[in-house]
Every structure is written in C-alpha cells, then in structure tokens.
Design a protein around this motif. Structure first.
Motif, PDB file in Angstrom:
ATOM      1  N   LYS A   1      50.928  30.392  46.409  1.00 15.04           N
ATOM      2  CA  LYS A   1      51.175  31.732  45.851  1.00 15.04           C
ATOM      3  C   LYS A   1      49.887  32.443  45.447  1.00 15.04           C
ATOM      4  O   LYS A   1      49.764  33.657  45.629  1.00 15.04           O
ATOM      5  CB  LYS A   1      52.083  31.622  44.621  1.00 15.04           C
ATOM      6  N   PHE A   2      48.933  31.687  44.883  1.00 13.34           N
ATOM      7  CA  PHE A   2      47.796  32.349  44.233  1.00 13.34           C
ATOM      8  C   PHE A   2      46.400  31.915  44.712  1.00 13.34           C
ATOM      9  O   PHE A   2      45.415  32.549  44.337  1.00 13.34           O
ATOM     10  CB  PHE A   2      47.866  32.104  42.717  1.00 13.34           C
ATOM     11  N   PHE A   3      46.298  30.868  45.509  1.00 10.96           N
ATOM     12  CA  PHE A   3      44.975  30.319  45.788  1.00 10.96           C
ATOM     13  C   PHE A   3      44.600  30.226  47.268  1.00 10.96           C
ATOM     14  O   PHE A   3      43.649  29.526  47.613  1.00 10.96           O
ATOM     15  CB  PHE A   3      44.846  28.925  45.153  1.00 10.96           C
ATOM     16  N   THR A   4      45.300  30.893  48.153  1.00 10.03           N
ATOM     17  CA  THR A   4      44.975  30.763  49.570  1.00 10.03           C
ATOM     18  C   THR A   4      43.816  31.662  50.014  1.00 10.03           C
ATOM     19  O   THR A   4      43.250  31.444  51.079  1.00 10.03           O
ATOM     20  CB  THR A   4      46.206  31.049  50.447  1.00 10.03           C
ATOM     21  N   GLU A   5      43.478  32.660  49.227  1.00 12.09           N
ATOM     22  CA  GLU A   5      42.281  33.451  49.533  1.00 12.09           C
ATOM     23  C   GLU A   5      41.043  32.633  49.187  1.00 12.09           C
ATOM     24  O   GLU A   5      41.019  31.901  48.186  1.00 12.09           O
ATOM     25  CB  GLU A   5      42.263  34.752  48.729  1.00 12.09           C
ATOM     26  N   ASN A   6      40.001  32.770  49.987  1.00 12.36           N
ATOM     27  CA  ASN A   6      38.782  31.976  49.769  1.00 12.36           C
ATOM     28  C   ASN A   6      38.208  32.147  48.372  1.00 12.36           C
ATOM     29  O   ASN A   6      37.745  31.190  47.757  1.00 12.36           O
ATOM     30  CB  ASN A   6      37.716  32.349  50.807  1.00 12.36           C
ATOM     31  N   LYS A   7      38.241  33.378  47.858  1.00 13.88           N
ATOM     32  CA  LYS A   7      37.617  33.619  46.560  1.00 13.88           C
ATOM     33  C   LYS A   7      38.330  32.849  45.448  1.00 13.88           C
ATOM     34  O   LYS A   7      37.705  32.381  44.494  1.00 13.88           O
ATOM     35  CB  LYS A   7      37.588  35.113  46.232  1.00 13.88           C
ATOM     36  N   ALA A   8      39.655  32.700  45.570  1.00  9.49           N
ATOM     37  CA  ALA A   8      40.412  31.958  44.567  1.00  9.49           C
ATOM     38  C   ALA A   8      40.317  30.453  44.800  1.00  9.49           C
ATOM     39  O   ALA A   8      40.186  29.672  43.853  1.00  9.49           O
ATOM     40  CB  ALA A   8      41.876  32.400  44.577  1.00  9.49           C
ATOM     41  N   PHE A   9      40.374  30.047  46.073  1.00  6.44           N
ATOM     42  CA  PHE A   9      40.347  28.613  46.382  1.00  6.44           C
ATOM     43  C   PHE A   9      38.999  28.008  46.000  1.00  6.44           C
ATOM     44  O   PHE A   9      38.936  26.854  45.548  1.00  6.44           O
ATOM     45  CB  PHE A   9      40.627  28.380  47.868  1.00  6.44           C
TER      46      PHE A   9
END
Length: 343
Positions: free
Chosen positions: A263-271
C-alpha cells in the motif's frame, strides 16, 4: 589496440551464428534494451539500404584454430537481424511498400529476401588488447556514443562480487512482488541500480544521497571482493547475506500483517527509507514486524486524512517532494519513519 575495419554482407553474421562462432552476449554486454519500434526502424534501414553504425567484434582464436567473434558493440542490431530471420518480428506495417508492409521474413519473395541478405555492414575487428580490458573498450565505445545509461556502463565495466550479487539477487521474486523490479525498470537496469543503493546502506552502514559518482566509487571499491578474500577486503559477505535475508523476511512479515508494504512502500523513495530503517537498527531495538506494520498503517492514514496541523506529517510530505533522493530529504524521512519501528 589494433583495429581492422572491413565490410561484410549480412549473411556472414548468419553463417557465424549457424556454426556457433558468434558470441552475442559476452559478460560486458547490457541487457536487450531495444523496443519493437527500434527494431522496426533498423529493419527499415536494412531494406532501404541506409548506412548503419559500425559493429565492433573481438576475434578470439583458441589453440586448435577455432575462432569465436565476441560482439563488443552491435548486439541490438544483430539481435534484430536474427529475430527477423526467425520470424519473431516483422517489418513496420507502414513501411511504405505493399510488398513489405508488416511482412515477416517468411512472407517475403526470394528477390525481396535478397535485399536483406545483400545488405552490407561495416565491421571493425579488435584483435590485440594492449593493457586495456574488453570491458574498458566497451565502456569507452558506449560513453562516446552515449548509448548506455550509467548502470549499464557499470554492468559493462565491473565484474566483482558486489555487482554479481546484486544482479543475481534480482532473480528473487521478492523484488517483483513489491515492484522494485518491473519489466520497464529491468530493461535499462534501473532495478539493479536501486538495489545496489539498498545493499550499499548495509555495506557502508549509513544512508546517502543519490549520486552516480558515489555509486561508481562503491562499485570500484568492491569490484575485486570475492567470497574467498573477506579477510583482506574487510567485508563480511556471509554477514551481509544474513542481513539481507533478515530485512526481506521482516518486510514480508509486515506485508502479511496488514498489506502496508504494497500500500505505502512500493515507490523507490519510500522503499529506500523502509530498508534503511530496518538495516541500520539494532535487531533488539526493533518492534515485532506486526507492530511496525500497524504503526505504519496509522501514520500513512494520517497522511491520507490531509491533516494540516500535524508538523510531522508536513515535514514528511515536504521531504517526499522535489529532490527526494537528496541526503537531507532522505534523512528527514528516515528520522520520522524510524520512530514507527523502534521500541
């Protein structure tokens, strides 16, 4: 370096392939990156007899006199030729001639196939490499022509344990499950570049701002590291593997708890921040994955609610926009997210 340019008919390459004398993918070559449009354009070039760039080959002859030609530059063009011969691709449907529009090789008449067979390619043989590796020559050719991106150039230049581990680890379905590796990212090795950043967090025990020169330095630093020389290199490779396994499992357990990763961490910046928090925290200080998952869900729901008087949310949002790979932006997000994971 000795060079011997000449001209060969396209059929010469077909013969080399037929007799197993053409190595189209030596270790320094990149992945196949041409899309269907690129391949159709090159076929258009062939059938309209336009000139094409030089193909560079390294001739390698063994003690029994058997010669193999390694493709230093020209892989995409030769791949396209072979794919057309094998009826895997077709000419553009808007080629401009009804005899050729959308046709595959098997659809062509003998005289039309002859146009294909008679096409001439400039070939430059690299015979002797004096003090310079083929990887370096490949690197130089592609830096001059700007055909490759930075990560593809690293793939060509380096062959040590670090890059091998990163590229091999990307075969793990973990990376596709959380969309860190997708067909689009894999095509230009963007996934390799990002996973390299993640492993560097562990190796260097810190987060860093994204910088291509910094990545080059790290690749050079660990290029000669092998699993047999850990004492000399001062890299605990087995420890690194164990840490990576722990982080992956922790993330899987969080996802299993409430799907917060997808839900929240699949973008590189978040992961990147998620990985960094787990990697840089002492295991004893980390919450159970289920607790961290619940706190993350609560935090990101606060973001979704659009609260305007929440300074922590405002700081996180500001550090997630613009140059979000800068060190200062990453540090801000790291400091906020780490609170959700620590006891």
């Amino acid at each position: 370096m000795e060079r011997n340019p000449t001209v060969q008919h396209l059929t010469w390459f077909l013969d080399l392939r037929r007799f197993g004398q053409l190595n189209i993918s030596p270790s320094y070559q990149r992945r196949s990156v041409w899309n269907p449009k690129d391949r159709k354009l090159f076929l258009d070039t062939i059938f309209k007899n336009y000139p094409a760039p030089t193909i560079f080959l390294h001739r390698d002859t063994d003690e029994n006199g058997r010669t193999v030609y390694n493709v230093v530059d020209g892989k995409q063009r030769l791949e396209t030729i072979f794919m057309f011969m094998d009826n895997e691709i077709s000419l553009d449907k808007n080629f401009g001639d009804t005899n050729f529009n959308g046709k595959k090789f098997s659809d062509l008449r003998p005289e039309e196939k002859k146009l294909f067979f008679d096409y001439k390619l400039v070939v430059d043989y690299i015979d002797n490499v004096n003090g310079e590796s083929l990887n370096s020559i490949f690197d130089r050719l592609n830096r001059n022509s700007k055909n490759l991106n930075e990560q593809e150039l690293r793939h060509a230049k380096y062959s040590g344990w670090f890059i091998q581990y990163v590229e091999d680890d990307l075969l793990d379905s973990f990376w596709t499950e959380y969309k860190i590796s997708t067909p689009a990212k894999a095509r230009r090795m963007k996934d390799v570049q990002f996973v390299s950043e993640l492993l560097i967090i562990i190796l260097e025990n810190r987060i860093a701002g994204f910088n291509q020169d910094y990545l080059d330095e790290i690749y050079a630093k660990y290029d000669n590291v092998t699993e047999e020389d850990t004492d000399e290199s001062e890299v605990d490779i087995e420890g690194l593997k164990g840490k990576i396994g722990f982080i992956k499992q922790y993330i899987k357990d969080m996802e299993r708890a409430n799907n917060c990763i997808s839900k929240f961490f699949t973008e590189n910046k978040a992961f990147y921040i998620l990985w960094a928090v787990i990697a840089l925290s002492d295991k004893k200080s980390l919450n159970n994955p289920e607790i961290s998952a619940e706190k993350c869900l609560e935090f990101f729901n606060r973001i979704k609610s659009g609260a305007t008087n929440d300074k922590e949310i405002a700081d996180y949002n500001q550090a997630s926009t613009g140059a979000n790979t800068d060190l200062s932006q990453r540090e801000t997000r790291y400091n906020i997210i780490s609170k959700l994971f620590l006891k």
